[in-house]
Design a protein around this motif. Sequence first.
Motif, short mmCIF file in Angstrom:
data_model
loop_
_atom_site.label_atom_id
_atom_site.label_comp_id
_atom_site.label_asym_id
_atom_site.label_seq_id
_atom_site.Cartn_x
_atom_site.Cartn_y
_atom_site.Cartn_z
N ASP A 1 -15.75 5.19 -2.38
CA ASP A 1 -14.49 5.35 -3.10
C ASP A 1 -13.56 4.17 -2.77
O ASP A 1 -12.67 4.27 -1.93
CB ASP A 1 -13.83 6.69 -2.73
N THR A 2 -13.79 3.06 -3.44
CA THR A 2 -13.04 1.84 -3.17
C THR A 2 -11.53 2.03 -3.36
O THR A 2 -10.75 1.61 -2.50
CB THR A 2 -13.56 0.67 -4.03
N PRO A 3 -11.08 2.64 -4.47
CA PRO A 3 -9.62 2.79 -4.64
C PRO A 3 -8.97 3.58 -3.50
O PRO A 3 -7.91 3.18 -3.00
CB PRO A 3 -9.48 3.52 -5.97
N ALA A 4 -9.57 4.67 -3.08
CA ALA A 4 -8.99 5.48 -2.00
C ALA A 4 -8.98 4.69 -0.69
O ALA A 4 -7.99 4.71 0.05
CB ALA A 4 -9.76 6.79 -1.82
N CYS A 5 -10.06 3.98 -0.40
CA CYS A 5 -10.12 3.18 0.83
C CYS A 5 -9.09 2.06 0.81
O CYS A 5 -8.46 1.77 1.83
CB CYS A 5 -11.53 2.62 1.04
N MET A 6 -8.88 1.44 -0.35
CA MET A 6 -7.86 0.39 -0.46
C MET A 6 -6.47 0.96 -0.23
O MET A 6 -5.65 0.36 0.46
CB MET A 6 -7.93 -0.30 -1.82
N LYS A 7 -6.20 2.13 -0.81
CA LYS A 7 -4.89 2.76 -0.60
C LYS A 7 -4.68 3.08 0.87
O LYS A 7 -3.61 2.83 1.42
CB LYS A 7 -4.76 4.02 -1.45
N LEU A 8 -5.70 3.63 1.52
CA LEU A 8 -5.59 3.95 2.94
C LEU A 8 -5.43 2.68 3.76
O LEU A 8 -4.66 2.65 4.73
CB LEU A 8 -6.81 4.75 3.41
N LEU A 9 -6.14 1.62 3.40
CA LEU A 9 -6.03 0.34 4.10
C LEU A 9 -4.60 -0.20 4.01
O LEU A 9 -3.99 -0.55 5.02
CB LEU A 9 -7.02 -0.67 3.52
N LEU A 10 -4.06 -0.26 2.80
CA LEU A 10 -2.72 -0.82 2.60
C LEU A 10 -1.66 0.03 3.27
O LEU A 10 -0.75 -0.50 3.92
CB LEU A 10 -2.44 -0.98 1.11
N GLU A 11 -1.76 1.34 3.14
CA GLU A 11 -0.80 2.23 3.80
C GLU A 11 -0.91 2.13 5.32
O GLU A 11 0.09 2.13 6.03
CB GLU A 11 -0.99 3.68 3.35
N GLY A 12 -2.15 2.04 5.82
CA GLY A 12 -2.36 1.94 7.26
C GLY A 12 -1.80 0.65 7.84
O GLY A 12 -1.19 0.66 8.92
N ILE A 13 -1.98 -0.45 7.13
CA ILE A 13 -1.43 -1.73 7.59
C ILE A 13 0.09 -1.65 7.61
O ILE A 13 0.73 -2.01 8.60
CB ILE A 13 -1.91 -2.89 6.69
N ALA A 14 0.68 -1.18 6.52
CA ALA A 14 2.13 -1.11 6.43
C ALA A 14 2.69 -0.17 7.51
O ALA A 14 3.70 -0.49 8.15
CB ALA A 14 2.56 -0.64 5.04
N TRP A 15 2.04 0.96 7.73
CA TRP A 15 2.51 1.93 8.74
C TRP A 15 2.39 1.34 10.14
O TRP A 15 3.30 1.44 10.95
CB TRP A 15 1.73 3.23 8.62
#
Length: 132
Positions: free
Chosen positions: A96-110
């Motif tokens: 699930d590339t879209p979900a992993c990308m969202k988690l990646l971006l949110e995780g970096i920002a957090w």
Amino acid sequence: MRQITKDIELTIDGNPVGFRLSKLDAFSGVALLRLLMRLEGQDDSLTMLDLISSLSEEELRSVMTSVLNHVSVLLPAGPHPVMTGREWGYPDLEHDTPACMKLLLEGIAWSLSGFFGGGQSGSGSGPAPTSP
């Protein structure tokens, strides 16, 4: 007390799924910050997606693994790790590339939000906008 976790919700296959982000440990956070600062130094107008897309395959794998190792899916039985080391702890996300990308971006920002004076979600604070 310092807040090191944040719960978010993503829609996956039309269903809301809860996730818990944990800030990266200090060593992982500094490594990520150094990488992003090196890339951002090339162009001050880069967005987070620009930075991610400029990573080599090895750098991207390292960053994604590091961030996803600090994410848990919130299941009825309790939080369950998305990744443990290089292995998928929650195989539903492996493809699930879209979900992993969202988690990646949110995780970096957090994880880096405190460094940039924020502390909010990735939608407005952190090193750069996280909206794709």
